[in-house]
Design a protein around this motif. Structure first.
Motif, PDB file in Angstrom:
ATOM      1  N   ARG A 104       0.837  -1.204   0.000  1.00  0.00           N
ATOM      2  CA  ARG A 104       0.000   0.000   0.000  1.00  0.00           C
ATOM      3  C   ARG A 104       0.876   1.259   0.000  1.00  0.00           C
ATOM      4  N   ILE A 105       1.920   1.250   0.810  1.00  0.00           N
ATOM      5  CA  ILE A 105       2.831   2.391   0.861  1.00  0.00           C
ATOM      6  C   ILE A 105       3.563   2.542  -0.468  1.00  0.00           C
ATOM      7  N   HIS A 106       4.002   1.427  -1.021  1.00  0.00           N
ATOM      8  CA  HIS A 106       4.715   1.427  -2.308  1.00  0.00           C
ATOM      9  C   HIS A 106       3.866   2.087  -3.393  1.00  0.00           C
ATOM     10  N   GLU A 107       2.588   1.770  -3.410  1.00  0.00           N
ATOM     11  CA  GLU A 107       1.690   2.328  -4.419  1.00  0.00           C
ATOM     12  C   GLU A 107       1.587   3.846  -4.299  1.00  0.00           C
ATOM     13  N   LYS A 108       1.528   4.337  -3.071  1.00  0.00           N
ATOM     14  CA  LYS A 108       1.415   5.783  -2.863  1.00  0.00           C
ATOM     15  C   LYS A 108       2.687   6.506  -3.301  1.00  0.00           C
ATOM     16  N   PHE A 109       3.835   5.901  -3.039  1.00  0.00           N
ATOM     17  CA  PHE A 109       5.088   6.534  -3.450  1.00  0.00           C
ATOM     18  C   PHE A 109       5.231   6.502  -4.971  1.00  0.00           C
ATOM     19  N   ALA A 110       4.786   5.399  -5.580  1.00  0.00           N
ATOM     20  CA  ALA A 110       4.849   5.311  -7.048  1.00  0.00           C
ATOM     21  C   ALA A 110       3.993   6.390  -7.690  1.00  0.00           C
ATOM     22  N   GLU A 111       2.845   6.673  -7.098  1.00  0.00           N
ATOM     23  CA  GLU A 111       1.966   7.721  -7.630  1.00  0.00           C
ATOM     24  C   GLU A 111       2.639   9.088  -7.588  1.00  0.00           C
ATOM     25  N   ALA A 112       3.574   9.246  -6.639  1.00  0.00           N
ATOM     26  CA  ALA A 112       4.294  10.512  -6.515  1.00  0.00           C
ATOM     27  C   ALA A 112       5.580  10.528  -7.339  1.00  0.00           C
ATOM     28  N   GLY A 113       5.832   9.444  -8.073  1.00  0.00           N
ATOM     29  CA  GLY A 113       7.033   9.367  -8.888  1.00  0.00           C
ATOM     30  C   GLY A 113       8.276   8.970  -8.125  1.00  0.00           C
ATOM     31  N   ALA A 114       8.112   8.562  -6.857  1.00  0.00           N
ATOM     32  CA  ALA A 114       9.233   8.134  -6.024  1.00  0.00           C
ATOM     33  C   ALA A 114       9.263   6.615  -5.942  1.00  0.00           C
ATOM     34  N   HIS A 115      10.350   6.093  -5.402  1.00  0.00           N
ATOM     35  CA  HIS A 115      10.514   4.647  -5.288  1.00  0.00           C
ATOM     36  C   HIS A 115      10.416   4.222  -3.830  1.00  0.00           C
ATOM     37  N   MET A 116      10.043   2.958  -3.615  1.00  0.00           N
ATOM     38  CA  MET A 116      10.000   2.427  -2.264  1.00  0.00           C
ATOM     39  C   MET A 116      10.494   0.991  -2.261  1.00  0.00           C
ATOM     40  N   LEU A 117      11.368   0.681  -1.321  1.00  0.00           N
ATOM     41  CA  LEU A 117      11.801  -0.682  -1.063  1.00  0.00           C
ATOM     42  C   LEU A 117      11.445  -1.029   0.376  1.00  0.00           C
ATOM     43  N   GLU A 118      11.067  -2.265   0.601  1.00  0.00           N
ATOM     44  CA  GLU A 118      11.002  -2.787   1.959  1.00  0.00           C
ATOM     45  C   GLU A 118      12.300  -3.551   2.166  1.00  0.00           C
ATOM     46  N   ALA A 119      12.848  -3.498   3.372  1.00  0.00           N
ATOM     47  CA  ALA A 119      14.107  -4.205   3.629  1.00  0.00           C
ATOM     48  C   ALA A 119      14.216  -4.603   5.091  1.00  0.00           C
ATOM     49  N   PRO A 120      13.301  -5.456   5.562  1.00  0.00           N
ATOM     50  CA  PRO A 120      13.415  -5.906   6.949  1.00  0.00           C
ATOM     51  C   PRO A 120      14.741  -6.609   7.180  1.00  0.00           C
ATOM     52  N   VAL A 121      15.237  -6.507   8.400  1.00  0.00           N
ATOM     53  CA  VAL A 121      16.555  -7.037   8.725  1.00  0.00           C
ATOM     54  C   VAL A 121      16.455  -8.113   9.806  1.00  0.00           C
ATOM     55  N   SER A 122      17.492  -8.933   9.889  1.00  0.00           N
ATOM     56  CA  SER A 122      17.563  -9.954  10.925  1.00  0.00           C
ATOM     57  C   SER A 122      18.992 -10.049  11.424  1.00  0.00           C
ATOM     58  N   GLY A 123      19.128 -10.092  12.743  1.00  0.00           N
ATOM     59  CA  GLY A 123      20.460 -10.192  13.324  1.00  0.00           C
ATOM     60  C   GLY A 123      20.545  -9.580  14.709  1.00  0.00           C
ATOM     61  N   SER A 124      19.439  -9.060  15.212  1.00  0.00           N
ATOM     62  CA  SER A 124      19.333  -8.480  16.554  1.00  0.00           C
ATOM     63  C   SER A 124      20.136  -7.191  16.672  1.00  0.00           C
ATOM     64  N   THR A 125      20.112  -6.616  17.858  1.00  0.00           N
ATOM     65  CA  THR A 125      20.845  -5.370  18.083  1.00  0.00           C
ATOM     66  C   THR A 125      22.342  -5.578  17.927  1.00  0.00           C
ATOM     67  N   ILE A 126      22.817  -6.781  18.217  1.00  0.00           N
ATOM     68  CA  ILE A 126      24.248  -7.066  18.042  1.00  0.00           C
ATOM     69  C   ILE A 126      24.615  -6.904  16.571  1.00  0.00           C
ATOM     70  N   GLY A 127      23.810  -7.484  15.693  1.00  0.00           N
ATOM     71  CA  GLY A 127      24.062  -7.369  14.264  1.00  0.00           C
ATOM     72  C   GLY A 127      23.908  -5.944  13.764  1.00  0.00           C
ATOM     73  N   ALA A 128      22.946  -5.216  14.332  1.00  0.00           N
ATOM     74  CA  ALA A 128      22.758  -3.819  13.920  1.00  0.00           C
ATOM     75  C   ALA A 128      23.981  -2.981  14.262  1.00  0.00           C
ATOM     76  N   ASN A 129      24.592  -3.280  15.397  1.00  0.00           N
ATOM     77  CA  ASN A 129      25.762  -2.513  15.826  1.00  0.00           C
ATOM     78  C   ASN A 129      27.037  -2.924  15.089  1.00  0.00           C
ATOM     79  N   THR A 130      27.140  -4.208  14.740  1.00  0.00           N
ATOM     80  CA  THR A 130      28.373  -4.714  14.128  1.00  0.00           C
ATOM     81  C   THR A 130      28.317  -4.789  12.612  1.00  0.00           C
ATOM     82  N   GLY A 131      27.134  -4.563  12.031  1.00  0.00           N
ATOM     83  CA  GLY A 131      26.993  -4.676  10.585  1.00  0.00           C
ATOM     84  C   GLY A 131      26.830  -6.096  10.100  1.00  0.00           C
ATOM     85  N   ARG A 132      26.461  -6.992  10.995  1.00  0.00           N
ATOM     86  CA  ARG A 132      26.239  -8.396  10.622  1.00  0.00           C
ATOM     87  C   ARG A 132      24.734  -8.662  10.601  1.00  0.00           C
ATOM     88  N   LEU A 133      24.090  -8.194   9.547  1.00  0.00           N
ATOM     89  CA  LEU A 133      22.646  -8.332   9.404  1.00  0.00           C
ATOM     90  C   LEU A 133      22.299  -8.986   8.069  1.00  0.00           C
TER      91      LEU A 133
END
Length: 301
Positions: A103-132
């Protein structure tokens, strides 16, 4: 290139910091200004709203608690959509429902912008160390454009396919993760109550097939994901015997095994179908049947 980052909480703070370490200029925003203090000390600019972040950035990331917050920040009053211009990219790193990002992607496309979803996995440790692990859904060319940014915050970015598939992968992964947690709790409890030293039990499991992720790294690929069960790594009749003995031990020590009994029931069903000499993973096909005949197969290369 200026990068916007909205949401500097447990996960977002580390990911934003890693973008800075990679040399990107940041424009940041959070509902708690103090959350951005360290990023500002390292040179980030503060913006008073998501719209202001979008106006100042070429790519805008959000890392937020859930679907309600994502929709509000992305498309609500003074949100990212209100400030973004054609050709720019919005990337959401949160875990949400597939239809929400579509739904969000569609609204951004209507505005001529792009949207990606990019959920991550690796916990806060991975977020801090770049291991996601990063599960990016959306247009492939937009993913390629943003890939250097993903590589700055994680070590395993994957383009999952069309918009919504990133959320599908993340939800499947997390459900699997916490289901494994449930059976792990049963088996650790069984082992200790039946007399095993907790430290020894933990070490044995860590060094055995489960702890070494043999199933995810090899066995599932060679059996279930290829639909090949006639050259068993371990036969179903052997699995029935082993799980049956574990459940017998659990009954002796009054340890409830809810998940263990479900697993045993699957194996017994397979045994009653005449699959005793096939690889034990053939029991996984029972769920494919219940799901309407879907086949989870990876083409041979």
């Amino acid at each position: 290139m200026k990068i916007g980052f909205i949401g500097l909480g447990n996960m977002g703070a580390g990911m934003a910091a890693n973008l800075q370490k990679a040399g990107y200029e940041l424009v940041v925003h959070d509902i708690v200004r103090e959350a951005g203090a360290e990023h500002i000390e390292r040179g980030a600019l503060w913006a008073d709203s998501p719209a202001e972040v979008a106006r100042a950035s070429e790519v805008v990331f959000t890392s937020l608690p859930g679907p309600r917050e994502v929709e509000s920040v992305a498309t609500g009053p003074n949100g990212v959509l209100a400030g973004i211009s054609a050709g720019k990219v919005y990337v959401d790193l949160s875990t949400v429902y597939p239809d929400v990002v579509r739904r969000i992607h569609e609204k951004f496309a209507e505005a001529g912008a792009h949207m990606l979803e990019a959920p991550v996995s690796g916990s806060t440790i991975g977020a801090n160390t770049g291991r996601l692990a990063i599960m990016a859904g959306g247009e492939k060319e937009v993913y390629e454009r943003c890939k250097p940014l993903f590589e700055a915050i994680g070590d395993h970015p994957t383009h999952t396919g069309p918009i919504g598939t990133g959320a599908v992968c993340k939800l499947a992964h997390n459900c699997m993760s916490y289901s494994i947690q449930a059976i792990a709790a049963e088996c650790y409890t069984l082992g200790v109550k039946a007399g095993a030293d907790p430290e020894v039990l933990a070490e044995v499991i860590r060094n055995s097939a489960v702890g070494r992720a043999v199933h995810f790294n090899f066995i599932f690929y060679e059996t279930f994901l290829k639909g090949k069960f006639d050259e068993p790594h371990f036969p179903m009749k052997g699995a029935v015997k082993d799980v049956g003995l574990a459940l017998e031990l659990a009954r002796e020590y009054d340890v409830p095994m809810t998940i263990g009994n479900i697993a045993y029931g699957e194996l017994i069903t397979g045994l009653n179908r005449g699959w005793g000499d096939d690889d034990a993973r053939r029991a996984m096909t029972l769920q494919e049947e219940r799901a309407g005949g879907v086949q989870v197969r990876i083409p041979e290369k």
